[in-house]
Enzyme design. Structure first.
Site, PDB file in Angstrom:
ATOM      1  N   CYS A   1       0.861  -1.176   0.000  1.00  0.00           N
ATOM      2  CA  CYS A   1       0.000   0.000   0.000  1.00  0.00           C
ATOM      3  C   CYS A   1       0.900   1.229   0.000  1.00  0.00           C
ATOM      4  O   CYS A   1       2.096   1.126  -0.276  1.00  0.00           O
ATOM      5  CB  CYS A   1      -0.970  -0.012   1.180  1.00  0.00           C
ATOM      6  SG  CYS A   1      -0.187   0.057   2.804  1.00  0.00           S
TER       7      CYS A   1
ATOM      8  N   CYS B   1      -4.089   1.436  -3.897  1.00  0.00           N
ATOM      9  CA  CYS B   1      -3.282   2.662  -3.922  1.00  0.00           C
ATOM     10  C   CYS B   1      -2.951   3.118  -5.340  1.00  0.00           C
ATOM     11  O   CYS B   1      -2.096   3.964  -5.548  1.00  0.00           O
ATOM     12  CB  CYS B   1      -1.992   2.474  -3.122  1.00  0.00           C
ATOM     13  SG  CYS B   1      -1.107   0.952  -3.484  1.00  0.00           S
TER      14      CYS B   1
ATOM     15  N   CYS C   1       1.462   1.835  -6.647  1.00  0.00           N
ATOM     16  CA  CYS C   1       1.852   0.477  -6.298  1.00  0.00           C
ATOM     17  C   CYS C   1       2.498  -0.222  -7.488  1.00  0.00           C
ATOM     18  O   CYS C   1       2.259   0.139  -8.643  1.00  0.00           O
ATOM     19  CB  CYS C   1       0.632  -0.301  -5.798  1.00  0.00           C
ATOM     20  SG  CYS C   1       0.140   0.209  -4.123  1.00  0.00           S
TER      21      CYS C   1
END
Length: 334
Positions: A202, A277, A281
């Site tokens: 994350c 995210c 990511c």
């Protein structure tokens, strides 16, 4: 990858204990493990004073030495902990004995606060030692101490390599059977090296990805090498997350956020699970990628944190269930 922490407890930086530890670490590194050796004598570790603070609060009263700043988090991250030291009066030398005694704080979290380290079910502990005499009971004290140390740090006392009549520098270099003993000891860890690697990612690696990795380590650590990281790691993990996981009986204290680049520099995961995210990511061609698109509970109420925690646990259980008998990941699970 499998993280191996070697605690070199001899006052001699290049003595027989160090030779033995280096041999085992080198063997494991060649097999693909991430290894780290700590010369304990170089640490600043306050000795345990038996004050009982950790039994009440779950943390040590000494909060600013190397034990608090580094060693607790390394022990919690480790898949394998190697305790190495020569015999001093039928036990370990003073510097590493101080480290052993300070793990009373981890023992207290388990046995006083009823919190389970997610790595406890599968973490391995190894003892390496040498002694100058040939006495039958030479290593009895060390083995008992090691057994309680490994219980405190949440590791199964898996194996030991010990040698008698080793005293002068270099005595172990040409000792018969050392290479075979090291290879046999390393072979006992092959199952951990063969695990499927799943990276939970994350943004800050302070909350959602930590919870996902914690559940995966606890539920399937013997089959899944659960890693967690963030694109922009926070300075520390979220304390509300620690509290919420504690309600599930899982101990998330002494964890540190890590960067995705740091983790990916050493491994190619079999799967990446992101928490929602977006473009921050990682994407690696050929690596299975799942996005769970979970709300970020940071800064929200404890009820929101619990809801996200429970959803993460549900999805981790599904992920584990979607493995066949050989341990290969069957399909993406969104």
């Amino acid at each position: 990858m499998m993280y191996v922490l070697g605690l070199q407890g001899s006052p001699r930086a290049k003595g027989n204990t160090n030779f033995l530890l280096d041999g085992l670490l080198d063997d494991l590194k060649e097999k693909g493990a991430d290894t780290q050796k700590i010369h304990v004598r170089r640490l600043r570790v306050e000795p345990c004073i038996g004050c009982g603070y950790c039994e009440e609060k779950g943390i040590c009263v000494f909060a600013d030495d190397d034990m608090a700043a580094r060693i607790y988090s390394m022990l919690r991250r480790a898949d394998v902990v190697i305790l190495a030291g020569p015999v001093y009066f039928y036990n370990f030398p003073a510097h590493i004995k101080a480290v052993i005694d300070r793990t009373q704080a981890l023992w207290s979290r388990k046995y006083r606060l009823d919190l389970e380290d997610p790595g406890r079910p599968w973490r391995k502990g190894l003892l390496l030692s040498v002694g100058a005499t040939r006495g039958k009971n030479l290593f009895d004290g060390m083995k008992l101490t090691a057994r309680y140390f490994f219980d405190a740090v949440g590791a199964d006392y898996t194996d030991s390599i010990v040698y008698r009549r080793i005293e002068a520098p270099g005595d172990l270099t040409n000792h018969p059977g050392v290479a075979d003993d090291i290879q046999s000891c390393a072979a006992n860890l092959d199952s951990l090296l063969a695990r499927k690697k799943i990276l939970f990612a994350c943004r800050e690696n302070a909350c959602r990805s930590q919870m996902a990795a914690g559940f995966a380590r606890h539920l399937a650590g013997g089959r899944i090498d659960a890693l967690s990281a963030g694109s922009t790691p926070a300075p520390a993990v979220n304390p509300m997350m620690q509290e919420a996981m504690g309600e599930k009986g899982l101990d998330m204290v002494h964890l540190s956020p890590r960067s995705i680049d740091d983790v990916l520099s050493g491994i190619r995961p079999d799967m990446i699970v992101t928490m929602g995210c977006g473009e921050q990511c990682p994407y690696i061609p050929g690596v299975s990628h799942v996005d769970w698109d979970l709300p970020d509970p940071a800064g929200q109420s404890m009820d929101v944190m619990r809801q996200v925690r429970d959803e993460i646990e549900h999805r981790v259980r599904q992920l584990i269930d979607n493995q066949d008998g050989s341990g290969s990941l069957l399909k993406e699970n969104s």
